[in-house]
Write a protein that holds these residues in place. Structure first.
Motif, short mmCIF file in Angstrom:
data_model
loop_
_atom_site.label_atom_id
_atom_site.label_comp_id
_atom_site.label_asym_id
_atom_site.label_seq_id
_atom_site.Cartn_x
_atom_site.Cartn_y
_atom_site.Cartn_z
N TYR A 4 1.56 9.30 5.00
CA TYR A 4 0.93 8.72 4.31
C TYR A 4 2.11 7.73 3.42
O TYR A 4 1.98 6.73 3.28
CB TYR A 4 -0.05 9.27 3.42
CG TYR A 4 -0.57 8.56 2.33
CD1 TYR A 4 -1.65 7.50 2.95
CD2 TYR A 4 -0.34 8.65 1.06
CE1 TYR A 4 -2.07 6.85 1.88
CE2 TYR A 4 -1.01 7.90 0.13
CZ TYR A 4 -2.06 6.80 0.38
OH TYR A 4 -2.47 6.10 -0.50
N LYS A 5 3.02 8.48 3.04
CA LYS A 5 3.91 7.85 2.02
C LYS A 5 4.90 6.97 2.93
O LYS A 5 5.32 5.58 2.36
CB LYS A 5 4.94 9.12 1.32
CG LYS A 5 4.08 9.67 0.17
CD LYS A 5 5.05 10.76 -0.51
CE LYS A 5 4.26 11.39 -1.69
NZ LYS A 5 5.06 12.02 -2.21
N GLU A 6 5.27 7.16 4.04
CA GLU A 6 5.92 6.41 5.00
C GLU A 6 5.22 5.22 5.33
O GLU A 6 5.72 4.01 5.16
CB GLU A 6 6.38 7.20 6.44
CG GLU A 6 7.34 8.19 6.01
CD GLU A 6 7.52 9.16 7.26
OE1 GLU A 6 8.56 9.70 7.50
OE2 GLU A 6 6.80 9.10 8.33
N LEU A 7 3.84 5.27 5.40
CA LEU A 7 3.18 4.17 5.75
C LEU A 7 2.91 3.07 4.48
O LEU A 7 3.12 2.08 4.82
CB LEU A 7 1.67 4.62 6.34
CG LEU A 7 1.64 5.31 7.67
CD1 LEU A 7 0.38 5.61 7.82
CD2 LEU A 7 1.97 4.16 8.77
N LEU A 8 2.85 3.69 3.18
CA LEU A 8 2.91 3.03 2.14
C LEU A 8 4.08 2.28 1.99
O LEU A 8 4.10 1.05 1.61
CB LEU A 8 2.39 3.95 1.01
CG LEU A 8 1.10 4.35 0.66
CD1 LEU A 8 0.95 5.17 -0.48
CD2 LEU A 8 -0.04 3.13 0.67
N LYS A 10 6.19 1.32 4.32
CA LYS A 10 6.12 0.10 5.02
C LYS A 10 5.39 -0.74 4.92
O LYS A 10 5.65 -2.00 4.82
CB LYS A 10 5.72 0.83 6.71
CG LYS A 10 6.70 1.47 7.25
CD LYS A 10 6.15 1.78 8.86
CE LYS A 10 7.10 2.86 9.41
NZ LYS A 10 6.53 3.00 10.85
N LYS A 11 4.09 -0.56 4.26
CA LYS A 11 3.31 -1.67 3.78
C LYS A 11 3.91 -2.39 2.66
O LYS A 11 3.56 -3.69 2.58
CB LYS A 11 1.90 -0.99 3.49
CG LYS A 11 0.70 -1.99 2.75
CD LYS A 11 -0.29 -1.21 2.10
CE LYS A 11 -1.21 -2.14 1.50
NZ LYS A 11 -0.82 -2.88 0.32
N GLN A 12 4.65 -1.97 1.47
CA GLN A 12 4.98 -2.60 0.76
C GLN A 12 6.25 -3.49 1.31
O GLN A 12 6.50 -4.56 0.67
CB GLN A 12 5.61 -1.47 -0.42
CG GLN A 12 4.83 -0.91 -1.26
CD GLN A 12 5.26 0.33 -2.21
OE1 GLN A 12 6.50 0.59 -1.98
NE2 GLN A 12 4.56 0.55 -3.21
N GLU A 13 7.11 -2.98 2.25
CA GLU A 13 8.13 -3.90 2.67
C GLU A 13 7.45 -4.96 3.62
O GLU A 13 7.92 -6.28 3.28
CB GLU A 13 8.75 -3.05 3.90
CG GLU A 13 9.54 -1.97 3.11
CD GLU A 13 10.52 -1.02 4.26
OE1 GLU A 13 10.52 -1.62 5.33
OE2 GLU A 13 10.98 0.17 3.79
N LEU A 14 6.29 -4.67 4.35
CA LEU A 14 5.44 -5.89 4.86
C LEU A 14 4.98 -6.89 4.08
O LEU A 14 5.18 -8.23 4.11
CB LEU A 14 4.37 -5.27 5.66
CG LEU A 14 4.75 -5.04 7.08
CD1 LEU A 14 3.72 -4.18 7.91
CD2 LEU A 14 5.43 -5.99 8.06
N ASP A 15 4.52 -6.30 2.92
CA ASP A 15 3.80 -7.41 1.73
C ASP A 15 5.05 -8.16 1.32
O ASP A 15 4.76 -9.50 1.02
CB ASP A 15 3.09 -6.51 0.66
CG ASP A 15 1.84 -5.84 1.13
OD1 ASP A 15 1.05 -6.25 1.96
OD2 ASP A 15 1.40 -4.82 0.26
N GLU A 17 7.98 -9.14 2.86
CA GLU A 17 8.31 -9.90 3.79
C GLU A 17 7.01 -11.07 3.88
O GLU A 17 7.35 -12.09 4.24
CB GLU A 17 8.12 -9.37 5.01
CG GLU A 17 9.78 -8.74 5.49
CD GLU A 17 9.69 -8.17 6.86
OE1 GLU A 17 9.49 -9.09 8.00
OE2 GLU A 17 9.81 -6.94 7.10
#
Length: 94
Positions: A4-8, A10-15, A17
């Motif tokens: 879950y933390k890894e996905l969050l 990644k989501k922050q990085e994508l947001d 970008e």
């Protein structure tokens, strides 16, 4: 499988970008718009159209409540003080 933390993360990085890409593309689009406006000499009215006028101008009062002095222009719903009564009795004489 990612946690879950890894996905969050990644989501922050994508947001971040996505926001950066949006800003770059928006600036490019704005520059294109400005260039086109300058090339063709467009006015704000050409680009955005003519603004419609706001509310209709205030009408002179047509009816007056003799007890309170409250007035009504004759448009829209009847005021409470006029309900069930003949409006002509309250017409303002000019």
């Amino acid at each position: 499988m990612a946690t879950y933390k890894e996905l969050l993360a990644k989501k922050q990085e994508l947001d971040a970008e996505i926001e950066n890409a949006r800003q770059v593309e928006a600036q490019y689009a704005l520059n294109q718009i400005r260039e086109t406006i300058a090339t063709f000499g467009f006015t704000p009215e050409d680009v955005f159209g003519v603004r419609r006028k706001g509310k209709a101008p205030n009408r002179a009062p047509q009816f007056r409540n003799p007890e309170t002095g409250e007035t009504w222009g004759g448009r829209g719903p009847h005021p409470r003080w006029l309900k069930g009564k003949d409006p002509e009795e309250f017409r303002i004489k000019s």
